[in-house]
Design an enzyme around this catalytic site. Structure first.
Site, PDB file in Angstrom:
ATOM      1  CG  ASN A 146      -0.777  -0.022   2.249  1.00 24.20           C
ATOM      2  OD1 ASN A 146       0.996  -0.121   2.655  1.00 24.20           O
ATOM      3  ND2 ASN A 146      -0.575  -0.152   3.615  1.00 24.20           N
ATOM      4  CG  ASP A 149      11.308 -13.780  21.275  1.00 24.58           C
ATOM      5  OD1 ASP A 149      12.160 -13.673  20.419  1.00 24.58           O
ATOM      6  OD2 ASP A 149      11.182 -13.137  22.268  1.00 24.58           O
ATOM      7  CD  GLU A 178      16.901 -15.999  21.081  1.00 22.15           C
ATOM      8  OE1 GLU A 178      16.691 -15.583  20.102  1.00 22.15           O
ATOM      9  OE2 GLU A 178      15.502 -15.264  21.349  1.00 22.15           O
TER      10      GLU A 178
HETATM   11  C1  NOJ Z   1      14.428 -12.372  19.927  1.00 20.59           C
HETATM   12  C2  NOJ Z   1      14.211 -10.932  18.712  1.00 20.59           C
HETATM   13  O1  NOJ Z   1      14.847 -12.785  18.131  1.00 20.59           O
HETATM   14  C3  NOJ Z   1      14.646 -10.711  19.090  1.00 20.59           C
HETATM   15  O2  NOJ Z   1      14.830  -9.896  17.912  1.00 20.59           O
HETATM   16  C4  NOJ Z   1      14.367  -9.280  19.840  1.00 20.59           C
HETATM   17  O3  NOJ Z   1      14.704  -8.310  20.681  1.00 20.59           O
HETATM   18  C5  NOJ Z   1      14.298 -10.382  21.654  1.00 20.59           C
HETATM   19  N1  NOJ Z   1      13.588 -11.259  21.224  1.00 20.59           N
HETATM   20  C6  NOJ Z   1      13.434  -9.356  22.491  1.00 20.59           C
HETATM   21  O4  NOJ Z   1      12.308 -10.224  22.258  1.00 20.59           O
END
Ligand code: NOJ
Length: 518
Positions: free
Chosen positions: A15, A192, A255
């Site tokens: 957009n 995360d 992660e």
């Molecule tokens: C891990 C994420 O990959 C990163 O980008 C982020 O800044 C931190 N967690 C905090 O959420």
């Protein structure tokens, strides 16, 4: 299954507001199909004040208007599934935005129903923070809350308060958000910051890191033994997995922090945890044959029996691999990633060799860069929008892009698609080969001795054996092996499938895949 990470903000704008969105992504599904990826991992698309690339979430069960609507999301999911591509969403269970309604309620007093939903503590003896814990983004991890006259904890920004995972109501609330998306049809999550879900309940100080020095960023001055990778954090991951497993066939990646030797731990023992703890070891390795040999060996050794490996060569927090190893070796990276045993993860743009894009100081967005200066920690350079063509807006936007695009206009998807010797076409061929050769998908990993700047390994399944030889140097090298086979693919231009016997002359930066004939 090849997993392709997309940061919606940087992928395709539909957009003209300079930010990528879901409708833009929908327009590019044909490209994903052409490339052959099996799954897309989408970074957060939820409602967010966007202080940390959307990882500061104000409502877990929503789509931020800058990306579109829930309806756009449903359309996208359907279209991906129709194309045989799965969708994995980011799950951010450790913290919310300070704009989240839960935090609004929790911070208001010490005795409201959500008072215990976040981590709070009394001031230390001198009225300062309760202990010496540091935020990853710099300074104390404790922020004063005047309403409660207490500190609250934030692993990341002060505007990202950490949830209290010891509270069963919090666990249930996160489970409900997972169900919200699972019932909509998503195929899994990337968790995360999974290793920091629990912090020490005695609030013990972290010890100094003996390796800390002026060259290391200040947040690394202490060893995070009481904040990261606590045993109870594993119970939380098990809980998340249980919720996931109530739906069939879903995937949990995550992660994880720490050294490679801890990675096995994240798969779980008697109770399952993550299917795929993300392995960044290749990105952290020195780029030479001997180091790669050691890095990969240490990783495989750290895996528990039966655990499925994965390899990541790019991500929204990592400097671009092509900038690290150079364009010639980027082709070798592609071959390594697609032939080694494990699920490959790449970040949109890696397939054309995108490099770090220099960001002028007045356009910096990343809080990490703003808060911890001088250590090259900024993540904007890898997050710059994808170049689809060589025009001003790169085919990404008709407006002003939220971050500058690369000035290397020739490095774009359209040009790479039209050049049969491009890195993009090499990726495409490698992905197709993985599908054609079950041995490359599932075969066992056979280590070989790195020699003469060549990192090599084998894969074996039943009667099939495939060898991969990667010249990690910019000089020609002789790859010595016995036997004969068919050369299936080379990173070099115009490689024909042909019979090879014994040693192979590898050109500078060349990798080859050989199917052994017995
Ligand atoms: C891990 C994420 O990959 C990163 O980008 C982020 O800044 C931190 N967690 C905090 O959420």
């Amino acid at each position: 299954m090849v997993v392709y990470e997309i940061a919606a903000q940087s992928f395709q704008d539909s957009n003209g507001d300079g930010q990528g969105d879901l409708a833009g992504l929908l327009q590019r599904i044909d490209y994903l199909t052409w490339l052959g990826v099996g799954a897309v991992w989408l970074t957060p698309i939820y409602n967010s004040p966007n202080h940390d690339f959307g990882y500061d979430i104000a409502d877990f069960c929503s789509v931020d208007p800058r990306f579109g609507s829930l309806e756009d999301f449903d359309k996208l999911l359907l279209a991906l599934h129709d194309s045989g591509i799965r969708l994995i969403l980011d799950l951010v269970p450790n913290h919310t935005s300070d704009q989240h309604a839960w935090f609004g309620e929790s911070r208001a007093s010490r005795n409201n129903p959500k008072a215990d939903w976040y981590l709070s503590a009394e001031a230390g003896a001198n009225g300062g923070p309760p202990n010496n814990w540091l935020s990853r983004f710099g300074g104390s991890a404790w922020e004063w809350c005047e309403e409660r006259r207490q500190f609250y904890y934030h692993s990341f920004l002060p505007s990202q308060p950490d949830l209290n995972w010891r509270n069963p109501e919090v666990r249930e609330a996160i489970a409900a958000t997972m169900r919200f998306w699972l019932e909509r049809g998503v195929d899994g999550f990337r968790v995360d910051a999974s290793a920091v879900l629990i912090k020490d309940d005695l609030l013990r100080d972290n010890p100094p890191d003996p390796e800390a020095n002026d060259e290391k960023p200040p947040p690394q001055a202490r060893r995070p033994v009481f904040t990261d990778d606590r045993p109870e954090a594993m119970r939380c991951i098990e809980y998340i997995r249980e919720v996931l497993d109530q739906h069939d066939g879903k995937l949990l990646c995550g992660e994880v922090q720490g050294k490679t030797d801890r990675i096995g731990h994240f798969y779980g023992n008697s109770k399952p945890r993550l299917h795929l703890p993300l392995n960044f070891a290749l990105l952290d390795s020195e780029w030479n044959a001997i180091s790669l040999q050691a890095t990969i060996d240490a990783y495989f050794n750290a895996l528990p029996q039966g655990a499925w490996p994965d390899f990541v060569i790019g991500g929204h927090d990592k400097h671009r691999v092509a900038s690290k190893v150079g364009q010639s070796q980027a082709r070798v990276v592609a071959m390594l990633l697609m032939t080694i045993r494990g699920t490959p993860f790449l970040f949109a743009g890696d397939e054309i060799g995108s490099e770090q894009v220099p960001i002028p100081p007045d356009r910096v967005q990343d809080p990490f860069e703003k808060l911890v200066k001088g250590f090259d920690l900024g993540r904007d350079p890898e997050r710059a929008p994808l170049r689809w063509d060589d025009t001003e807006g790169g085919g990404f936007t008709s407006g002003e892009p939220w971050l500058p695009l690369s000035r290397d206009r020739a490095r774009n998807i359209k040009a790479h698609q039209g050049d049969r010797n491009s890195l993009l076409n090499l990726y495409r061929e490698l992905i197709a080969l993985r599908r054609e050769e079950p041995c490359l998908l599932r075969g066992e990993y056979l280590p070989r001795r790195a020699q003469n700047d060549i990192f090599s390994f084998g894969r074996r399944m039943n009667d099939t054996e495939i060898l991969v030889g990667l010249n990690i140097s910019g000089e020609p090298r002789l790859w010595e092996w016995d036997g004969c086979g068919i050369r299936l693919l080379s990173t070099g231009p115009d490689c024909k499938q042909e019979k090879v016997a014994g040693s192979i002359h590898l050109k500078p930066n060349e990798g080859v895949i050989v199917k052994v004939i017995r």
